[in-house]
Design a protein around this motif. Sequence first.
Motif, PDB file in Angstrom:
ATOM      1  N   TYR A  47     -34.338  45.467 -72.643  1.00 20.86           N
ATOM      2  CA  TYR A  47     -35.728  45.744 -72.296  1.00 20.86           C
ATOM      3  C   TYR A  47     -36.137  47.180 -72.636  1.00 20.86           C
ATOM      4  N   ASN A  48     -35.259  47.925 -73.302  1.00 18.06           N
ATOM      5  CA  ASN A  48     -35.519  49.317 -73.712  1.00 18.06           C
ATOM      6  C   ASN A  48     -35.761  50.246 -72.530  1.00 18.06           C
ATOM      7  N   PHE A  49     -35.238  49.880 -71.359  1.00 17.35           N
ATOM      8  CA  PHE A  49     -35.484  50.677 -70.167  1.00 17.35           C
ATOM      9  C   PHE A  49     -34.978  52.106 -70.330  1.00 17.35           C
ATOM     10  N   PHE A  50     -33.785  52.277 -70.844  1.00 15.03           N
ATOM     11  CA  PHE A  50     -33.203  53.611 -70.936  1.00 15.03           C
ATOM     12  C   PHE A  50     -34.013  54.498 -71.880  1.00 15.03           C
ATOM     13  N   SER A  51     -34.455  53.960 -73.004  1.00 11.90           N
ATOM     14  CA  SER A  51     -35.247  54.763 -73.938  1.00 11.90           C
ATOM     15  C   SER A  51     -36.659  55.002 -73.386  1.00 11.90           C
ATOM     16  N   TYR A  52     -37.232  54.033 -72.687  1.00 10.88           N
ATOM     17  CA  TYR A  52     -38.553  54.237 -72.078  1.00 10.88           C
ATOM     18  C   TYR A  52     -38.519  55.418 -71.121  1.00 10.88           C
ATOM     19  N   ILE A  53     -37.444  55.513 -70.352  1.00 17.43           N
ATOM     20  CA  ILE A  53     -37.328  56.616 -69.399  1.00 17.43           C
ATOM     21  C   ILE A  53     -37.116  57.922 -70.153  1.00 17.43           C
ATOM     22  N   LYS A  54     -36.186  57.929 -71.078  1.00 15.81           N
ATOM     23  CA  LYS A  54     -35.880  59.139 -71.841  1.00 15.81           C
ATOM     24  C   LYS A  54     -37.129  59.680 -72.545  1.00 15.81           C
ATOM     25  N   GLU A  55     -37.920  58.776 -73.115  1.00 12.65           N
ATOM     26  CA  GLU A  55     -39.130  59.171 -73.837  1.00 12.65           C
ATOM     27  C   GLU A  55     -40.347  59.266 -72.917  1.00 12.65           C
ATOM     28  N   ASN A  56     -40.163  58.980 -71.649  1.00 15.55           N
ATOM     29  CA  ASN A  56     -41.210  58.995 -70.624  1.00 15.55           C
ATOM     30  C   ASN A  56     -42.458  58.241 -71.063  1.00 15.55           C
ATOM     31  N   LYS A  57     -42.258  57.027 -71.522  1.00 21.89           N
ATOM     32  CA  LYS A  57     -43.375  56.187 -71.967  1.00 21.89           C
ATOM     33  C   LYS A  57     -44.176  55.608 -70.810  1.00 21.89           C
ATOM     34  N   MET A  58     -43.698  55.846 -69.593  1.00 24.49           N
ATOM     35  CA  MET A  58     -44.365  55.274 -68.428  1.00 24.49           C
ATOM     36  C   MET A  58     -45.265  56.288 -67.719  1.00 24.49           C
ATOM     37  N   GLY A  59     -45.183  57.544 -68.127  1.00 19.63           N
ATOM     38  CA  GLY A  59     -45.990  58.572 -67.477  1.00 19.63           C
ATOM     39  C   GLY A  59     -45.443  59.011 -66.130  1.00 19.63           C
ATOM     40  N   LEU A  60     -44.135  58.988 -65.995  1.00 15.10           N
ATOM     41  CA  LEU A  60     -43.488  59.419 -64.756  1.00 15.10           C
ATOM     42  C   LEU A  60     -43.706  60.908 -64.535  1.00 15.10           C
ATOM     43  N   THR A  61     -43.674  61.322 -63.277  1.00 10.13           N
ATOM     44  CA  THR A  61     -43.649  62.753 -63.004  1.00 10.13           C
ATOM     45  C   THR A  61     -42.287  63.285 -63.447  1.00 10.13           C
ATOM     46  N   GLU A  62     -42.192  64.568 -63.607  1.00  9.48           N
ATOM     47  CA  GLU A  62     -40.917  65.166 -64.025  1.00  9.48           C
ATOM     48  C   GLU A  62     -39.823  64.865 -63.008  1.00  9.48           C
ATOM     49  N   SER A  63     -40.155  64.916 -61.745  1.00  5.30           N
ATOM     50  CA  SER A  63     -39.192  64.629 -60.677  1.00  5.30           C
ATOM     51  C   SER A  63     -38.709  63.180 -60.744  1.00  5.30           C
ATOM     52  N   GLU A  64     -39.641  62.252 -60.919  1.00  7.60           N
ATOM     53  CA  GLU A  64     -39.280  60.836 -61.020  1.00  7.60           C
ATOM     54  C   GLU A  64     -38.408  60.588 -62.243  1.00  7.60           C
ATOM     55  N   LYS A  65     -38.801  61.168 -63.358  1.00  7.53           N
ATOM     56  CA  LYS A  65     -38.044  61.005 -64.599  1.00  7.53           C
ATOM     57  C   LYS A  65     -36.617  61.524 -64.430  1.00  7.53           C
ATOM     58  N   ASN A  66     -36.479  62.709 -63.835  1.00  9.03           N
ATOM     59  CA  ASN A  66     -35.147  63.285 -63.615  1.00  9.03           C
ATOM     60  C   ASN A  66     -34.300  62.416 -62.702  1.00  9.03           C
ATOM     61  N   LYS A  67     -34.905  61.893 -61.660  1.00  8.85           N
ATOM     62  CA  LYS A  67     -34.174  61.039 -60.717  1.00  8.85           C
ATOM     63  C   LYS A  67     -33.686  59.764 -61.411  1.00  8.85           C
ATOM     64  N   ILE A  68     -34.546  59.141 -62.203  1.00 12.50           N
ATOM     65  CA  ILE A  68     -34.168  57.906 -62.893  1.00 12.50           C
ATOM     66  C   ILE A  68     -33.140  58.199 -63.979  1.00 12.50           C
ATOM     67  N   GLU A  69     -33.293  59.298 -64.700  1.00  9.20           N
ATOM     68  CA  GLU A  69     -32.296  59.648 -65.720  1.00  9.20           C
ATOM     69  C   GLU A  69     -30.931  59.903 -65.091  1.00  9.20           C
ATOM     70  N   SER A  70     -30.903  60.544 -63.945  1.00  7.86           N
ATOM     71  CA  SER A  70     -29.641  60.775 -63.241  1.00  7.86           C
ATOM     72  C   SER A  70     -29.003  59.442 -62.845  1.00  7.86           C
ATOM     73  N   PHE A  71     -29.813  58.538 -62.316  1.00  8.64           N
ATOM     74  CA  PHE A  71     -29.340  57.204 -61.969  1.00  8.64           C
ATOM     75  C   PHE A  71     -28.796  56.492 -63.200  1.00  8.64           C
ATOM     76  N   ASN A  72     -29.553  56.536 -64.290  1.00  6.90           N
ATOM     77  CA  ASN A  72     -29.139  55.865 -65.519  1.00  6.90           C
ATOM     78  C   ASN A  72     -27.807  56.402 -66.036  1.00  6.90           C
ATOM     79  N   THR A  73     -27.620  57.699 -65.967  1.00 12.36           N
ATOM     80  CA  THR A  73     -26.364  58.305 -66.415  1.00 12.36           C
ATOM     81  C   THR A  73     -25.192  57.787 -65.595  1.00 12.36           C
ATOM     82  N   LYS A  74     -25.368  57.727 -64.288  1.00  9.63           N
ATOM     83  CA  LYS A  74     -24.310  57.208 -63.408  1.00  9.63           C
ATOM     84  C   LYS A  74     -24.052  55.731 -63.690  1.00  9.63           C
ATOM     85  N   LEU A  75     -25.125  54.989 -63.857  1.00  6.81           N
ATOM     86  CA  LEU A  75     -25.015  53.550 -64.098  1.00  6.81           C
ATOM     87  C   LEU A  75     -24.273  53.272 -65.404  1.00  6.81           C
ATOM     88  N   ILE A  76     -24.697  53.893 -66.464  1.00  6.34           N
ATOM     89  CA  ILE A  76     -24.085  53.664 -67.777  1.00  6.34           C
ATOM     90  C   ILE A  76     -22.632  54.134 -67.798  1.00  6.34           C
TER      91      ILE A  76
END
Length: 111
Positions: A47-76
């Motif tokens: 579903y391209n979730f990891f790249s959507y977050i990395k490229e911030n295609k959803m318009g996340l705040t910087e804090s939200e983006k960082n939190k999700i990227e941290s989660f993604n790193t742990k998950l992967i």
Amino acid sequence: MENTSTNVIDIIKKLSDLNFQKDVWLEGKYWDRVSSFDEAVNTLEDYNFFSYIKENKMGLTESEKNKIESFNTKLIGYDGEDFQLMLNDPLWKTIANEANEIVKILENYTW
């Protein structure tokens, strides 16, 4: 793309649900399209979730983006090969708890 966000949120909810993981991943009590840890991660990638977050295609705040990227790193980076060990692993429990927080963030966005 609303279907994408709905599916991604569903997968992450399953990553947060230790009872689901025990029933489906460990004991195989019923079929689910997210049949394993690897299937969950691979489907998020599909579903391209990891790249959507990395490229911030959803318009996340910087804090939200960082939190999700941290989660993604742990998950992967997590080795989810042994479900029995995984369900008792404190690190996995932390990742599962974080998944709940990620769901709350993602529910505010559609992509």
